[in-house]
Design a protein around this motif. Structure first.
Motif, PDB file in Angstrom:
ATOM      1  N   PHE A 147      93.352 -30.888 -20.456  1.00  0.00           N
ATOM      2  CA  PHE A 147      92.816 -29.665 -19.833  1.00  0.00           C
ATOM      3  C   PHE A 147      92.279 -30.024 -18.470  1.00  0.00           C
ATOM      4  CE2 PHE A 147      89.321 -31.588 -22.171  1.00  0.00           C
ATOM      5  CZ  PHE A 147      88.281 -31.524 -21.262  1.00  0.00           C
ATOM      6  N   GLU A 148      91.905 -29.014 -17.719  1.00  0.00           N
ATOM      7  CA  GLU A 148      91.275 -29.306 -16.439  1.00  0.00           C
ATOM      8  C   GLU A 148      90.095 -28.378 -16.215  1.00  0.00           C
ATOM      9  OE1 GLU A 148      94.686 -28.722 -13.887  1.00  0.00           O
ATOM     10  OE2 GLU A 148      93.925 -26.736 -13.376  1.00  0.00           O
ATOM     11  N   VAL A 149      89.195 -28.828 -15.386  1.00  0.00           N
ATOM     12  CA  VAL A 149      88.041 -28.006 -15.026  1.00  0.00           C
ATOM     13  C   VAL A 149      87.992 -27.948 -13.509  1.00  0.00           C
ATOM     14  CG1 VAL A 149      85.563 -27.706 -15.257  1.00  0.00           C
ATOM     15  CG2 VAL A 149      86.830 -28.875 -17.062  1.00  0.00           C
ATOM     16  N   ARG A 150      87.914 -26.715 -12.970  1.00  0.00           N
ATOM     17  CA  ARG A 150      87.973 -26.549 -11.522  1.00  0.00           C
ATOM     18  C   ARG A 150      86.576 -26.438 -10.917  1.00  0.00           C
ATOM     19  NH1 ARG A 150      92.632 -24.871  -9.408  1.00  0.00           N
ATOM     20  NH2 ARG A 150      94.410 -24.902 -10.823  1.00  0.00           N
ATOM     21  N   ALA A 151      86.539 -26.693  -9.644  1.00  0.00           N
ATOM     22  CA  ALA A 151      85.286 -26.525  -8.919  1.00  0.00           C
ATOM     23  C   ALA A 151      84.804 -25.084  -9.068  1.00  0.00           C
ATOM     24  CB  ALA A 151      85.484 -26.868  -7.451  1.00  0.00           C
TER      25      ALA A 151
ATOM     26  N   LEU B  33      70.354 -33.028 -13.900  1.00  0.00           N
ATOM     27  CA  LEU B  33      70.309 -32.070 -12.786  1.00  0.00           C
ATOM     28  C   LEU B  33      69.982 -32.805 -11.496  1.00  0.00           C
ATOM     29  CD1 LEU B  33      68.509 -29.001 -14.323  1.00  0.00           C
ATOM     30  CD2 LEU B  33      70.926 -29.295 -13.793  1.00  0.00           C
ATOM     31  N   LEU B  34      69.067 -33.789 -11.608  1.00  0.00           N
ATOM     32  CA  LEU B  34      68.682 -34.562 -10.434  1.00  0.00           C
ATOM     33  C   LEU B  34      69.851 -35.350  -9.859  1.00  0.00           C
ATOM     34  CD1 LEU B  34      65.205 -35.951 -11.456  1.00  0.00           C
ATOM     35  CD2 LEU B  34      65.722 -34.582  -9.448  1.00  0.00           C
ATOM     36  N   ALA B  35      70.805 -35.696 -10.736  1.00  0.00           N
ATOM     37  CA  ALA B  35      71.895 -36.555 -10.292  1.00  0.00           C
ATOM     38  C   ALA B  35      72.933 -35.798  -9.473  1.00  0.00           C
ATOM     39  CB  ALA B  35      72.564 -37.213 -11.498  1.00  0.00           C
ATOM     40  N   GLU B  36      72.895 -34.475  -9.529  1.00  0.00           N
ATOM     41  CA  GLU B  36      73.849 -33.651  -8.785  1.00  0.00           C
ATOM     42  C   GLU B  36      75.276 -34.118  -8.994  1.00  0.00           C
ATOM     43  OE1 GLU B  36      72.272 -33.865  -4.867  1.00  0.00           O
ATOM     44  OE2 GLU B  36      70.792 -32.296  -5.263  1.00  0.00           O
ATOM     45  N   ALA B  37      75.652 -34.212 -10.282  1.00  0.00           N
ATOM     46  CA  ALA B  37      77.018 -34.626 -10.604  1.00  0.00           C
ATOM     47  C   ALA B  37      78.012 -33.551 -10.210  1.00  0.00           C
ATOM     48  CB  ALA B  37      77.116 -34.911 -12.097  1.00  0.00           C
ATOM     49  N   LYS B  38      79.198 -34.009  -9.774  1.00  0.00           N
ATOM     50  CA  LYS B  38      80.260 -33.052  -9.415  1.00  0.00           C
ATOM     51  C   LYS B  38      80.728 -32.298 -10.643  1.00  0.00           C
ATOM     52  CE  LYS B  38      82.572 -35.912  -6.563  1.00  0.00           C
ATOM     53  NZ  LYS B  38      83.761 -36.572  -6.034  1.00  0.00           N
ATOM     54  N   VAL B  39      80.909 -33.054 -11.710  1.00  0.00           N
ATOM     55  CA  VAL B  39      81.301 -32.432 -12.966  1.00  0.00           C
ATOM     56  C   VAL B  39      80.253 -32.794 -14.005  1.00  0.00           C
ATOM     57  CG1 VAL B  39      83.085 -32.218 -14.711  1.00  0.00           C
ATOM     58  CG2 VAL B  39      83.708 -32.817 -12.357  1.00  0.00           C
ATOM     59  N   LEU B  40      79.562 -31.780 -14.475  1.00  0.00           N
ATOM     60  CA  LEU B  40      78.513 -32.028 -15.452  1.00  0.00           C
ATOM     61  C   LEU B  40      79.010 -31.610 -16.829  1.00  0.00           C
ATOM     62  CD1 LEU B  40      75.686 -33.063 -15.816  1.00  0.00           C
ATOM     63  CD2 LEU B  40      74.828 -30.759 -15.427  1.00  0.00           C
ATOM     64  N   ILE B  41      78.991 -32.549 -17.750  1.00  0.00           N
ATOM     65  CA  ILE B  41      79.400 -32.247 -19.117  1.00  0.00           C
ATOM     66  C   ILE B  41      78.139 -32.066 -19.949  1.00  0.00           C
ATOM     67  CG2 ILE B  41      80.699 -33.036 -21.111  1.00  0.00           C
ATOM     68  CD1 ILE B  41      82.222 -34.909 -19.215  1.00  0.00           C
TER      69      ILE B  41
ATOM     70  N   HIS C  75      80.247 -27.258  -7.784  1.00  0.00           N
ATOM     71  CA  HIS C  75      80.351 -28.218  -8.873  1.00  0.00           C
ATOM     72  C   HIS C  75      81.023 -27.552 -10.067  1.00  0.00           C
ATOM     73  CE1 HIS C  75      77.177 -31.079  -7.188  1.00  0.00           C
ATOM     74  NE2 HIS C  75      77.287 -30.090  -6.330  1.00  0.00           N
ATOM     75  N   ALA C  76      81.352 -28.366 -11.059  1.00  0.00           N
ATOM     76  CA  ALA C  76      81.987 -27.814 -12.245  1.00  0.00           C
ATOM     77  C   ALA C  76      81.196 -28.192 -13.476  1.00  0.00           C
ATOM     78  CB  ALA C  76      83.411 -28.352 -12.366  1.00  0.00           C
ATOM     79  N   VAL C  77      81.293 -27.373 -14.511  1.00  0.00           N
ATOM     80  CA  VAL C  77      80.539 -27.615 -15.734  1.00  0.00           C
ATOM     81  C   VAL C  77      81.458 -27.486 -16.938  1.00  0.00           C
ATOM     82  CG1 VAL C  77      78.700 -26.754 -17.223  1.00  0.00           C
ATOM     83  CG2 VAL C  77      78.345 -26.849 -14.751  1.00  0.00           C
ATOM     84  N   LEU C  78      81.407 -28.497 -17.812  1.00  0.00           N
ATOM     85  CA  LEU C  78      82.109 -28.424 -19.089  1.00  0.00           C
ATOM     86  C   LEU C  78      81.033 -28.387 -20.154  1.00  0.00           C
ATOM     87  CD1 LEU C  78      84.701 -28.662 -20.819  1.00  0.00           C
ATOM     88  CD2 LEU C  78      84.462 -31.138 -20.671  1.00  0.00           C
ATOM     89  N   MET C  79      81.028 -27.299 -20.945  1.00  0.00           N
ATOM     90  CA  MET C  79      79.910 -27.109 -21.856  1.00  0.00           C
ATOM     91  C   MET C  79      80.360 -26.996 -23.300  1.00  0.00           C
ATOM     92  SD  MET C  79      76.898 -24.276 -21.744  1.00  0.00           S
ATOM     93  CE  MET C  79      77.907 -22.889 -22.190  1.00  0.00           C
ATOM     94  N   ILE C  80      79.905 -27.935 -24.123  1.00  0.00           N
ATOM     95  CA  ILE C  80      80.120 -27.825 -25.559  1.00  0.00           C
ATOM     96  C   ILE C  80      78.947 -27.070 -26.127  1.00  0.00           C
ATOM     97  CG2 ILE C  80      80.223 -29.084 -27.724  1.00  0.00           C
ATOM     98  CD1 ILE C  80      81.349 -31.427 -26.310  1.00  0.00           C
ATOM     99  N   SER C  81      79.229 -26.099 -26.964  1.00  0.00           N
ATOM    100  CA  SER C  81      78.114 -25.440 -27.607  1.00  0.00           C
ATOM    101  C   SER C  81      78.560 -24.884 -28.938  1.00  0.00           C
ATOM    102  CB  SER C  81      77.565 -24.327 -26.722  1.00  0.00           C
ATOM    103  OG  SER C  81      76.570 -23.639 -27.435  1.00  0.00           O
ATOM    104  N   SER C  82      77.680 -25.009 -29.926  1.00  0.00           N
ATOM    105  CA  SER C  82      77.980 -24.418 -31.217  1.00  0.00           C
ATOM    106  C   SER C  82      77.371 -23.028 -31.306  1.00  0.00           C
ATOM    107  CB  SER C  82      77.431 -25.310 -32.329  1.00  0.00           C
ATOM    108  OG  SER C  82      78.070 -26.559 -32.276  1.00  0.00           O
ATOM    109  N   ASP C  83      76.711 -22.619 -30.222  1.00  0.00           N
ATOM    110  CA  ASP C  83      76.098 -21.293 -30.157  1.00  0.00           C
ATOM    111  C   ASP C  83      77.126 -20.360 -29.510  1.00  0.00           C
ATOM    112  OD1 ASP C  83      74.511 -19.136 -29.901  1.00  0.00           O
ATOM    113  OD2 ASP C  83      73.088 -20.044 -28.500  1.00  0.00           O
ATOM    114  N   LEU C  84      77.886 -19.670 -30.363  1.00  0.00           N
ATOM    115  CA  LEU C  84      79.004 -18.882 -29.832  1.00  0.00           C
ATOM    116  C   LEU C  84      78.608 -17.870 -28.759  1.00  0.00           C
ATOM    117  CD1 LEU C  84      81.783 -17.996 -32.393  1.00  0.00           C
ATOM    118  CD2 LEU C  84      81.942 -19.141 -30.190  1.00  0.00           C
ATOM    119  N   PRO C  85      77.547 -17.116 -28.982  1.00  0.00           N
ATOM    120  CA  PRO C  85      77.164 -16.153 -27.918  1.00  0.00           C
ATOM    121  C   PRO C  85      76.955 -16.850 -26.579  1.00  0.00           C
ATOM    122  CG  PRO C  85      75.899 -15.761 -29.911  1.00  0.00           C
ATOM    123  CD  PRO C  85      76.710 -16.986 -30.169  1.00  0.00           C
ATOM    124  N   GLU C  86      76.414 -18.055 -26.618  1.00  0.00           N
ATOM    125  CA  GLU C  86      76.183 -18.795 -25.391  1.00  0.00           C
ATOM    126  C   GLU C  86      77.510 -19.176 -24.739  1.00  0.00           C
ATOM    127  OE1 GLU C  86      73.088 -22.032 -24.866  1.00  0.00           O
ATOM    128  OE2 GLU C  86      74.843 -23.258 -25.286  1.00  0.00           O
TER     129      GLU C  86
END
Ligand SMILES: Nc1ncnc2c1ncn2[C@@H]1O[C@H](COP(=O)(O)OP(=O)(O)OP(=O)(O)O)[C@@H](O)[C@H]1O
Ligand SMILES: Nc1ncnc2c1ncn2[C@@H]1O[C@H](COP(=O)(O)OP(=O)(O)OP(=O)(O)O)[C@@H](O)[C@H]1O
Ligand SMILES: [Mg+2]
Ligand SMILES: [Mg+2]
Lengths: 319, 498, 293, 319
Positions: B273-277, B409-417, B445-456
């Motif tokens: 898969f890919e995650v875009r800016a 957050l302090l690290a200002e990562a380009k892609v935050l997982i 930046h881009a964010v990849l988010m795992i969550s078991s909270d479906l509404p989220e």
């Protein structure tokens, strides 16, 4: 794959469950090839006798290390118990079974003091048992006035052989080992040691009486030290206030070589036994090979590292 | 109504620098589910720890069955019939599942531990909560969700009159939550009194009877469970929140993270898969689907067998966290205690851990700069603390989670997982975190988010990937993604969904 | 068998074992050197082990010698009584045992080659008494508490010093036969007893530490008597900082022990005891010691 | 409240932050009352000199213990470095600054080997450094042939005093202490040690190169051991292969008395310094008071336990 031959039952093998056994086997094979004197019945029995004291101390130490503690006092407590035994049996004319029991009580008492300092006094185990090391060693010197006390013959038979072959120290070692295995695997106290060593807070919140269990743990270590001291003294037919100096390091090393972790929660009686044997075989082999005294320490260091390295390499391969 | 089984009056508890509880009243009747609600650090866990014998109140009284009682130890609590599921697991990782289930009370025969009986009983306990785990397996081999189920099974095994559950649903997915609720309803019928703590407001109406709201260590209200969510939020945080998921879509740029054919035999297979800016991609799935494993492999925390990971077009070496970080990746792990925090260190230290490398000049760390940055993030996330030098171990669970997020957050990562980023975080703080995600994506930046909270997942993602049994089962655009469509993919037999 | 073989002349395949109490002390290092040199001369193979001052490790080593079917065993006991079981075991296998430097009590060694520690202690007391002119305040640095060398030397010294009523022993402290400890303990004692005029150290290592602590006073205001006659000790005598050293001739001791062992191994008869004379090295006669070693 | 007088700034006090300082103070007061000779400038300087070697070893050990390791080899490495220094400077006629540098490198190399065994070899630190203990001790014996080697005067000045009062060992100790404090508090390496000791996995996932940092940690411990060895040898004007025997236990004890935890993540340079001083003051005091040889060990044990106990009691009261 590599250990397939030794796989005894599905999902586990004696090898993979017992740390440095492979190290011990390699060591034994190497020594057999290098020295014709090594693989003889008498010599192996000698190794057994020579391992006995360390192994018994190490079994006691196993309890402590599994519950995430450390006991630096075992060598000194062994010496103190031996001195007390000799002193009560000779100077005070106590019959030997009573004197032996008394010596055992002294060991257990030392362990209980360790445990109390650690639980009620909240001292780090390293400090509490280091203090006890000094106290026990000093009391041994005070009682004996610094001189060895000869043991009455009745007691020193404990260091002899049954019949002409079977050495009593080996038997005592095996019995203590079996006791350790049973305590660790099958008793409440043993399982509690693993729980406390793995996560003390969880153990406490699950209703385990941590204080009481720790007292039991250190008392066991003290009792085992006393047994080791009695075996040692009976081998030498005399109780020496400076006996077993530094043996605590050997005992801890045996436990760690056997796969236990100093951060607790892990460890096995069989592993400790293997660890103690590695140390004894190594010393015996170096003597047989006539390695020069100065190089011996170097070789011992290298071989210990290699033995444990073998285990970690094998484990990594298995993954 | 039936007589109260538990009554608490004027409970106070202070820690160095903090007053955790400042006069709490609370009561509990048999057969009810009493929900405790409050912001992170409001004192919920502290309150229940005093009922379970873990802490002792400085002041105040506890009545059990109408009699004044002091609960000194966990054993006292067990004797009174109080069982507790703690927010932070109280399990021993090195021991087997079975032994953890019966920790401190293994079945015995002739004085010896009866292992056969123990494994048999453990299997029963696991079956009761419907979790598929081998009683003989070491606990540490279980994922965090199954550990939670073990913790639940352990508490249920006590057959208690009072069952306290501190955020049991925080790490569970919908199906497990449903199974838990079924069990809770059965217990209710048997007259068990239940204290239930959650930050998922929708669960309150589903399962609760009454709600006690804590604020700043004091009980401020007691309301029925069918009180509207808005009202509950207002009681809890003192203001209302108009939008739960304030996602602001930003323009999408080039792909920042590309994952191609990532495979680790037996764990995950052919994940691409890919995650875009500017994009937030949600990664949904059931517990054990392998999401955590995939992102850990991407980040270099674990090895993988084949496939490749590219950040900003450049290929990452395998199993090298530092290289991944330098390329611009960041990972907020799911297990905050085990992987996210140095519990014995203070807040400032933990917040500065990731950025320490950049704050170092000629080997010396710019401690003053780090402190300033830490103070800023702590303020932004509303960490409830006595000061930056408070030990992280003594923070409330939700505030600990804020620290884990804060350091990245302090690290200002380009892609935050983010792996389960809002686990245990209160509604107010969640919105803060979502807004931070918005500002990250707005900055390209881009964010990849795992969550078991479906509404989220649904509320925050621009795109949703669904994993099932170690494979990507499908991809849904924000418009296509609904509870039903995601669940269908997550459970379904690899059926095609366009 | 790969171990280095020093085989040569007439000894042929004779193997003897030597268990030294400790090599943590130059005295025993010299004993070993004497033994090894003599073995080389005789053309026999010698195996030396270090018991690290641990009686039970020594028993192990003697047992191992028996396993290796050594023709003779030399034991330099860590402790006289604790060596008995080991000697008995060797006796059972009909291997002759030579006790070196210390005797064995409770079992019969074929020969005891020793210089008497108690007698040495007495000698040291005499020398110190002489050097002080029969009066003064003396400090004693004791060996490791509980070891036989510490005990015997202490005992001999205590007996010997009674002959000088004008000498008062003002402090006795252990410094564990160690040079660093000798330095530290002497430094501390000087704080409490600045009027000390004599020091008896139960070995040269501690004596050298004490001399370091005394600085310029050593040999002048404060007379130091050591024990062992190690090379460093003899050098201190030459320098005048050490007034006297009870020299035990460890090299000779090692040589004699090996000679007897070889004789016994070949079935020859040997004396029950050989006394290695204890000599006192002073500035006057030190040359003869340094040449000998 | 009880410590109100010593409170220096809001929220913290030197006392409450530095473990056993109160133990040290009590000890000093007691000794001053018991012996008129204790509280004199010369004697205090003596104590400083006598603490120096242990303290320097303990500073090096502090790094290791903070990062949840243990280093049993420091005593042996100190001896080896000293022997190497004496050997190169005398037998091989190397100029002394070069020889000193070489001895330092030997210490660092030993530390690196420890680190490599622990990181790449995955050996438990206890085993890796126990092996190094044997190897270093043995190599020292081999190089020196078991006999002390006299140091050239150029080097042994390091054990003297500057002017007539200021002993060099004390200065070296203070410098090493300040270095330790700075490294621990201000450098990346130091902060990484705390993080690794606190939670190695979290440190790794935060981008700290755990392997490299551990190598640095053990290399520092080895380097500090070399410095300690050089100081020790120059005090005696001779390098002894068996010097510093068992000092590792003293060093670890000093660190733990100073408030560090063997499970890692905690520890301070000042605490370690206090720990080392407690041990040195104790030994000095026992000599001054002429406590009998047999009782000394007992007293040392009891006082160590009491000193740490004082700290835990005070802490409990504060709550
Ligand atoms: N052992 C402790 N030492 C110091 N402070 C503590 C300790 N335990 C809790 N606290 C403080 O008490 C307050 C209440 O914490 P508590 O864990 O009860 O919050 P909570 O309501 O459970 O929050 P969350 O929803 O985040 O779990 C917090 O400010 C916390 O930092
Ligand atoms: N219910 C289960 N049955 C069988 N195996 C499971 C189950 N749950 C987890 N596992 C296994 O345990 C491993 C780790 O579990 P964990 O719950 O962390 O999975 P995960 O994929 O990280 O979960 P999530 O998708 O929630 O992040 C998984 O790789 C999976 O193989
Ligand atoms: Mg909480
Ligand atoms: Mg997961």
């Amino acid at each position: 794959m590599t250990t397939g031959v030794l796989r005894l039952r599905k999902g586990g093998s004696v090898l993979s469950e017992n740390g440095s056994l492979i190290g011990l086997i390699v060591l034994v094979v190497a020594l057999t090839l290098l020295s014709g004197d090594f693989l003889t019945v008498t010599n192996l029995l000698n190794v057994g006798v020579q391992a006995a004291v360390t192994a018994i101390l190490a079994f006691g130490q196993t309890y402590v290390i599994i519950s995430a503690g450390i006991d630096l006092s075992v060598g000194a407590v062994a010496a103190l118990s031996a001195v007390v035994l000799a002193w009560t049996a000779t100077s005070n004319g106590m019959p030997w079974p009573l004197a032996t029991g008394f010596a055992l009580l002294v060991g257990i008492a030392c362990g209980l003091v360790n445990g109390a300092l650690i639980t009620y006094g909240k001292l780090p185990p390293f400090i509490a048992t280091l203090a006890m090391q000094g106290v026990a060693r000093g009391l041994g010197l005070v009682i004996s006035q610094g001189s060895p006390i000869a043991l009455p013959d009745s007691v020193s038979h404990l260091g002899d052989t049954i019949g002409s072959y079977l050495p009593v120290p080996v038997i005592v070692m095996l019995v203590m080992g079996v006791i350790t295995a049973v305590v660790l695997n099958r008793t409440y106290a043993g399982r509690a040691m693993y729980a406390i060593g793995g996560n003390e807070e969880a153990a406490r919140l699950s209703g385990i009486k941590v204080t009481r269990q720790k007292l039991i743990t250190y008392a066991l270590a003290g009792g085992f030290a006393a047994v080791a001291g009695i075996v040692l003294a009976s081998r030498l037919a005399s109780a020496q206030p400076q006996a077993a100096l530094g043996y605590e390091l050997d005992a801890i090393a045996a436990v760690v070589i056997g796969g236990a972790s100093l951060s607790g929660g892990k460890g096995k009686a069989l592993g400790t036994f293997v660890g103690a044997l590695i140390l004894a075989v190594l010393r015996n082999g170096l003597n047989l090979l006539s390695v020069s005294a100065f190089w011996q320490q170097v070789v011992i260091g290298v071989v210990i590292a290699l033995a444990v390295l073998l285990d970690t390499l094998r484990r990594r391969q298995a993954r | 109504m039936t007589e109260e089984i538990l009554r608490v009056r004027g409970l106070r508890k202070r820690f160095p620098g903090v007053v955790a509880l400042d006069g709490v009243d609370f009561d509990l009747r048999p057969g009810e589910v009493h929900v405790l609600l409050g912001e992170n650090g409001a004192g919920k866990s502290t309150l229940i720890k005093m009922l379970s014998g873990a802490y002792h109140p400085d002041e105040g009284t506890i009545f059990v069955d109408g009699r004044e009682t002091t609960i000194r130890t966990a054993e006292d609590a067990q004797r009174l019939g109080i069982a507790t599921i703690y927010q932070e697991f109280n399990l021993v990782p090195q021991l087997t599942v079975a032994e953890n289930l019966m920790l401190g009370r293994p079945p015995r025969r002739f004085g010896f531990v009866d292992k056969k009986a123990m494994y048999a009983r453990a299997q029963e306990m696991l079956d009761r909560v419907g979790v598929d785990a081998d009683p003989r397996a070491p606990l540490e081999s279980l994922g965090i969700a199954r550990m939670q189920m073990v913790e639940i099974a352990k508490a249920l095994g006590l057959d208690a009159r009072v069952l306290i559950m501190d955020e049991p649903t925080a790490v569970l997915t919908t199906s497990e939550v449903e199974r838990l609720f079924t069990i809770v309803r059965q217990l209710k019928e048997q007259g068990v009194a239940i204290v239930f703590i959650t930050h998922h407001l929708e669960e309150i109406a589903q399962i609760g009877d009454r709600v006690t709201v804590l604020r700043d260590g004091a009980s401020v209200a007691e309301v029925p469970a069918d009180t509207p969510e808005d009202e509950l939020v207002r009681l809890m945080v003192g203001r209302s929140i108009d939008q739960q998921y304030p996602r602001e879509r930003s323009t999408q740029g080039a792909p920042l993270l590309e994952v191609r054919g990532l495979t680790r035999t037996g764990v995950f297979e052919d994940v691409s898969f890919e995650v875009r800016a500017g994009e937030v991609v949600g990664l949904a799935g059931l517990v054990g689907a392998g999401r955590t494993e995939v992102v850990r492999a991407i980040f270099g925390a674990d090895h993988y067998d084949s496939g490749e990971v590219l950040v900003d077009g450049r290929r990452l070496p395998r199993g090298n966290v530092t290289a991944a970080m330098e390329a611009g990746l960041g990972l907020v792990p799911e297990d905050r205690k085990g992987q996210g925090l140095v519990l014995g260190a203070d807040i400032r230290e933990n917040l500065g851990l990731v950025t320490m490398r950049h704050a170092t000049h000629a080997g010396f760390v710019d401690r003053a700069g780090q402190t300033k940055a830490a103070a800023r993030v702590a303020e932004q996330l509303g960490v409830r603390m006595s000061g930056l030098t408070q030990e992280v171990r003594t923070l409330s669970g939700g505030n600990q989670q804020k620290i884990v997020i804060g350091k990245w957050l302090l690290a200002e990562a380009k892609v935050l997982i983010l792996d389960e980023p809002t686990r245990g975080i209160d509604v107010g703080a969640k919105v803060e975190i979502y807004q931070l995600i918005n500002s990250l994506t707005a900055a390209g930046h881009a964010v990849l988010m795992i969550s078991s909270d479906l509404p989220e997942v649904l509320g925050m993602s621009d795109r949703v990937l669904v994993m099932a049994r170690g494979r990507l089962a499908g991809e849904l655009s924000a418009a296509e993604a609904t509870q039903d469509s995601v669940m269908a993919l997550a459970v379904g037999e690899l059926e095609e969904t366009a | 068998n790969k171990s280095s073989s020093s085989a040569g002349g007439g000894g042929g395949d004779i193997k003897i074992g030597l268990s030294v109490s400790t090599l943590n002390n130059p005295y025993f290092v010299q004993l070993r050197q004497g033994a090894e040199a003599e073995a080389k001369k005789e053309g026999v193979k010698i195996t030396v082990t270090d018991a690290q001052n641990d009686a039970s490790q020594q028993v192990n080593q003697v047992q191992n010698f028996v396993s290796q079917s050594m023709k003779a065993i030399i034991i330099n006991p860590v402790d006289s009584s604790a060596a008995a079981p080991a000697v008995k075991a060797a006796d059972r296998s009909k291997i002759p045992v030579i006790a070196a430097d210390r005797g064995v009590t409770g079992a019969d060694a074929a020969q005891t080659v020793a210089s008497d520690n108690v007698a040495g202690g007495k000698l040291a007391a005499q020398e110190l008494g002489k050097a002080l002119g029969g009066k003064g305040k003396v400090a004693v640095l004791q060996g490791t508490a509980g070891t036989s060398a510490a005990r015997d030397r202490q005992q001999g010294f205590a007996e010997g010093i009674k002959a000088f009523p004008g000498i008062q022993v003002v402090a006795q402290q252990p410094a564990d036969f160690d040079r660093t400890k000798g330095l530290d303990v002497m430094t501390n004692l000087l704080q409490a007893h600045s009027d000390i005029t004599g020091v008896f150290a139960a070995n040269d290592e501690m004596a050298l530490g004490a001399i370091k602590a005394l600085g310029g006073k050593a040999g002048k205001q404060v007379k130091v008597v050591g024990f062992d006659g190690t090379p460093d000790g003899l050098k201190a005598i030459q320098a005048g900082t050490l007034s006297a050293d009870v020299a035990q001739q460890p090299v000779l001791l090692g040589q004699l022990a090996v000679q007897s062992a070889v004789k016994a191994a070949k079935g020859g008869k040997i004396e029950a005891t050989v006394a290695v004379p204890v000599k006192v090295a002073t500035k006057d006669n030190v040359a003869q010691f340094t040449n000998g070693a």
